[in-house]
Design a protein around this motif. Sequence first.
Motif, PDB file in Angstrom:
ATOM      1  N   LYS A  57       4.008   6.200 -37.301  1.00 16.58           N
ATOM      2  CA  LYS A  57       3.713   5.597 -36.005  1.00 16.58           C
ATOM      3  C   LYS A  57       4.004   4.103 -36.069  1.00 16.58           C
ATOM      4  CE  LYS A  57      -0.145   4.432 -33.005  1.00 16.58           C
ATOM      5  NZ  LYS A  57      -1.625   4.418 -32.944  1.00 16.58           N
ATOM      6  N   ALA A  58       4.817   3.642 -35.124  1.00 12.35           N
ATOM      7  CA  ALA A  58       5.085   2.208 -35.003  1.00 12.35           C
ATOM      8  C   ALA A  58       4.300   1.668 -33.813  1.00 12.35           C
ATOM      9  CB  ALA A  58       6.581   1.971 -34.793  1.00 12.35           C
ATOM     10  N   THR A  59       3.608   0.563 -34.031  1.00 11.99           N
ATOM     11  CA  THR A  59       2.925  -0.132 -32.933  1.00 11.99           C
ATOM     12  C   THR A  59       3.671  -1.435 -32.691  1.00 11.99           C
ATOM     13  OG1 THR A  59       0.823   0.853 -33.556  1.00 11.99           O
ATOM     14  CG2 THR A  59       0.730  -1.073 -32.115  1.00 11.99           C
ATOM     15  N   ILE A  60       4.316  -1.507 -31.539  1.00 13.29           N
ATOM     16  CA  ILE A  60       5.216  -2.625 -31.219  1.00 13.29           C
ATOM     17  C   ILE A  60       4.559  -3.491 -30.153  1.00 13.29           C
ATOM     18  CG2 ILE A  60       7.507  -3.228 -30.306  1.00 13.29           C
ATOM     19  CD1 ILE A  60       8.330  -0.287 -31.111  1.00 13.29           C
ATOM     20  N   THR A  61       4.580  -4.797 -30.364  1.00 17.04           N
ATOM     21  CA  THR A  61       4.075  -5.737 -29.362  1.00 17.04           C
ATOM     22  C   THR A  61       5.230  -6.602 -28.887  1.00 17.04           C
ATOM     23  OG1 THR A  61       1.932  -5.791 -30.464  1.00 17.04           O
ATOM     24  CG2 THR A  61       2.380  -7.565 -28.920  1.00 17.04           C
ATOM     25  N   VAL A  62       5.420  -6.649 -27.579  1.00 17.87           N
ATOM     26  CA  VAL A  62       6.476  -7.467 -26.978  1.00 17.87           C
ATOM     27  C   VAL A  62       5.806  -8.532 -26.115  1.00 17.87           C
ATOM     28  CG1 VAL A  62       8.495  -7.468 -25.459  1.00 17.87           C
ATOM     29  CG2 VAL A  62       8.072  -5.520 -26.964  1.00 17.87           C
ATOM     30  N   LYS A  63       6.081  -9.796 -26.435  1.00 13.76           N
ATOM     31  CA  LYS A  63       5.475 -10.905 -25.698  1.00 13.76           C
ATOM     32  C   LYS A  63       6.563 -11.773 -25.088  1.00 13.76           C
ATOM     33  CE  LYS A  63       1.634 -11.470 -28.908  1.00 13.76           C
ATOM     34  NZ  LYS A  63       0.996 -12.357 -29.895  1.00 13.76           N
ATOM     35  N   LEU A  64       6.228 -12.432 -23.986  1.00 13.88           N
ATOM     36  CA  LEU A  64       7.131 -13.439 -23.443  1.00 13.88           C
ATOM     37  C   LEU A  64       7.176 -14.628 -24.394  1.00 13.88           C
ATOM     38  CD1 LEU A  64       6.055 -13.415 -19.698  1.00 13.88           C
ATOM     39  CD2 LEU A  64       8.281 -12.729 -20.595  1.00 13.88           C
ATOM     40  N   LYS A  65       8.356 -15.225 -24.544  1.00 16.07           N
ATOM     41  CA  LYS A  65       8.459 -16.435 -25.369  1.00 16.07           C
ATOM     42  C   LYS A  65       7.648 -17.554 -24.744  1.00 16.07           C
ATOM     43  CE  LYS A  65      13.003 -15.634 -27.395  1.00 16.07           C
ATOM     44  NZ  LYS A  65      14.435 -16.013 -27.411  1.00 16.07           N
ATOM     45  N   PRO A  66       7.132 -18.472 -25.576  1.00 18.56           N
ATOM     46  CA  PRO A  66       6.427 -19.633 -25.016  1.00 18.56           C
ATOM     47  C   PRO A  66       7.366 -20.382 -24.068  1.00 18.56           C
ATOM     48  CG  PRO A  66       6.171 -19.544 -27.406  1.00 18.56           C
ATOM     49  CD  PRO A  66       7.188 -18.506 -27.050  1.00 18.56           C
ATOM     50  N   GLY A  67       6.834 -20.806 -22.949  1.00 14.63           N
ATOM     51  CA  GLY A  67       7.657 -21.543 -21.993  1.00 14.63           C
ATOM     52  C   GLY A  67       8.232 -20.683 -20.892  1.00 14.63           C
ATOM     53  N   VAL A  68       8.332 -19.382 -21.140  1.00 13.40           N
ATOM     54  CA  VAL A  68       8.826 -18.488 -20.084  1.00 13.40           C
ATOM     55  C   VAL A  68       7.693 -18.254 -19.081  1.00 13.40           C
ATOM     56  CG1 VAL A  68       9.728 -16.183 -19.569  1.00 13.40           C
ATOM     57  CG2 VAL A  68      10.438 -17.374 -21.650  1.00 13.40           C
ATOM     58  N   ARG A 101      -1.617 -14.707 -20.813  1.00 14.64           N
ATOM     59  CA  ARG A 101      -0.224 -14.230 -20.901  1.00 14.64           C
ATOM     60  C   ARG A 101      -0.268 -12.715 -21.097  1.00 14.64           C
ATOM     61  NH1 ARG A 101       3.846 -17.850 -20.145  1.00 14.64           N
ATOM     62  NH2 ARG A 101       5.104 -17.200 -21.935  1.00 14.64           N
ATOM     63  N   ILE A 102       0.614 -12.034 -20.385  1.00 13.54           N
ATOM     64  CA  ILE A 102       0.635 -10.570 -20.448  1.00 13.54           C
ATOM     65  C   ILE A 102       1.894 -10.090 -21.157  1.00 13.54           C
ATOM     66  CG2 ILE A 102       0.651  -8.446 -19.066  1.00 13.54           C
ATOM     67  CD1 ILE A 102      -0.998  -9.837 -17.003  1.00 13.54           C
ATOM     68  N   GLY A 103       1.706  -9.174 -22.075  1.00  7.67           N
ATOM     69  CA  GLY A 103       2.827  -8.562 -22.778  1.00  7.67           C
ATOM     70  C   GLY A 103       2.687  -7.048 -22.774  1.00  7.67           C
ATOM     71  N   LYS A 104       3.551  -6.410 -23.540  1.00 11.10           N
ATOM     72  CA  LYS A 104       3.528  -4.944 -23.616  1.00 11.10           C
ATOM     73  C   LYS A 104       3.210  -4.505 -25.032  1.00 11.10           C
ATOM     74  CE  LYS A 104       7.571  -5.206 -21.878  1.00 11.10           C
ATOM     75  NZ  LYS A 104       8.993  -5.006 -21.520  1.00 11.10           N
ATOM     76  N   THR A 137      -0.764  -5.757 -23.435  1.00 11.09           N
ATOM     77  CA  THR A 137      -1.497  -6.671 -24.303  1.00 11.09           C
ATOM     78  C   THR A 137      -1.666  -7.975 -23.543  1.00 11.09           C
ATOM     79  OG1 THR A 137      -1.521  -7.752 -26.453  1.00 11.09           O
ATOM     80  CG2 THR A 137       0.624  -7.383 -25.500  1.00 11.09           C
ATOM     81  N   MET A 138      -2.853  -8.553 -23.623  1.00 11.12           N
ATOM     82  CA  MET A 138      -3.119  -9.805 -22.924  1.00 11.12           C
ATOM     83  C   MET A 138      -3.689 -10.817 -23.901  1.00 11.12           C
ATOM     84  SD  MET A 138      -4.599  -8.317 -19.364  1.00 11.12           S
ATOM     85  CE  MET A 138      -4.768  -6.641 -19.984  1.00 11.12           C
ATOM     86  N   GLU A 139      -3.134 -12.000 -23.875  1.00 10.54           N
ATOM     87  CA  GLU A 139      -3.689 -13.119 -24.648  1.00 10.54           C
ATOM     88  C   GLU A 139      -4.433 -13.999 -23.653  1.00 10.54           C
ATOM     89  OE1 GLU A 139      -0.554 -14.419 -27.908  1.00 10.54           O
ATOM     90  OE2 GLU A 139       0.379 -14.124 -25.943  1.00 10.54           O
ATOM     91  N   VAL A 140      -5.724 -14.199 -23.888  1.00 13.58           N
ATOM     92  CA  VAL A 140      -6.561 -14.971 -22.972  1.00 13.58           C
ATOM     93  C   VAL A 140      -7.185 -16.124 -23.748  1.00 13.58           C
ATOM     94  CG1 VAL A 140      -8.479 -14.883 -21.339  1.00 13.58           C
ATOM     95  CG2 VAL A 140      -7.075 -12.847 -21.701  1.00 13.58           C
ATOM     96  N   TRP A 141      -6.918 -17.343 -23.303  1.00 21.22           N
ATOM     97  CA  TRP A 141      -7.520 -18.522 -23.927  1.00 21.22           C
ATOM     98  C   TRP A 141      -8.749 -18.938 -23.122  1.00 21.22           C
ATOM     99  CZ3 TRP A 141      -2.404 -17.417 -24.046  1.00 21.22           C
ATOM    100  CH2 TRP A 141      -1.748 -17.520 -25.284  1.00 21.22           C
ATOM    101  N   LEU A 142      -9.862 -19.110 -23.833  1.00 19.16           N
ATOM    102  CA  LEU A 142     -11.127 -19.425 -23.182  1.00 19.16           C
ATOM    103  C   LEU A 142     -11.602 -20.805 -23.608  1.00 19.16           C
ATOM    104  CD1 LEU A 142     -12.989 -16.106 -24.052  1.00 19.16           C
ATOM    105  CD2 LEU A 142     -11.797 -16.618 -21.940  1.00 19.16           C
ATOM    106  N   ASP A 143     -12.082 -21.560 -22.643  1.00 14.85           N
ATOM    107  CA  ASP A 143     -12.700 -22.851 -22.945  1.00 14.85           C
ATOM    108  C   ASP A 143     -14.133 -22.579 -23.402  1.00 14.85           C
ATOM    109  OD1 ASP A 143     -13.368 -25.461 -23.138  1.00 14.85           O
ATOM    110  OD2 ASP A 143     -13.372 -25.872 -20.979  1.00 14.85           O
ATOM    111  N   ALA A 144     -14.279 -22.208 -24.668  1.00 15.39           N
ATOM    112  CA  ALA A 144     -15.582 -21.821 -25.224  1.00 15.39           C
ATOM    113  C   ALA A 144     -15.536 -22.048 -26.729  1.00 15.39           C
ATOM    114  CB  ALA A 144     -15.857 -20.355 -24.930  1.00 15.39           C
TER     115      ALA A 144
END
Lengths: 83, 83
Positions: free
Chosen positions: A3-14, A38-41, B42-49
């Motif tokens: 089983k592969a668990t793949i995370t795809v994120k937007l590049k910083p700045g996008v 930021r939301i990814g898959k 997947t969501m990355e959430v930054w919290l001021d905490a």
Amino acid sequence: MIKATITVKLKPGVLDPQGEAVKGTLHTLGFGEVTDLRIGKTMEVWLDADDPAPAEERVKAMCEQLLANPVIETYSFSLEEGV
Amino acid sequence: MIKATITVKLKPGVLDPQGEAVKGTLHTLGFGEVTDLRIGKTMEVWLDADDPAPAEERVKAMCEQLLANPVIETYSFSLEEGV
């Protein structure tokens, strides 16, 4: 089975308009401490394979050919055997 | 600052037409070893905490009120401090 668990994120700045919208809704709901969101898959991929070394190469090829857009996204993955 | 990394997945048994479509495309591209594929968020959430204990409760509340649909999805998250 591997089983592969793949995370795809937007590049910083996008720009992430979906993430901005969710952040705005969280603020409306009273979660004002959220400063960024930021939301990814994430993808779980089950492979009919036993050897993790070639499986790693195959998953990398899947990410580069289809699962991630290298212009705006980055990907990472982990493999688990025997699942 | 605390960063929460939240993963939202469809519950087992819930149909995933997007995952089925991606699996079909991988087969077309020659990745016939893929037996199943499920797509989540997947969501990355930054919290001021600063204190992770109340932050954990807050992130749980966000998931239950907005980020996950408890009828068809499950969620999990981890917290990192100082990011």
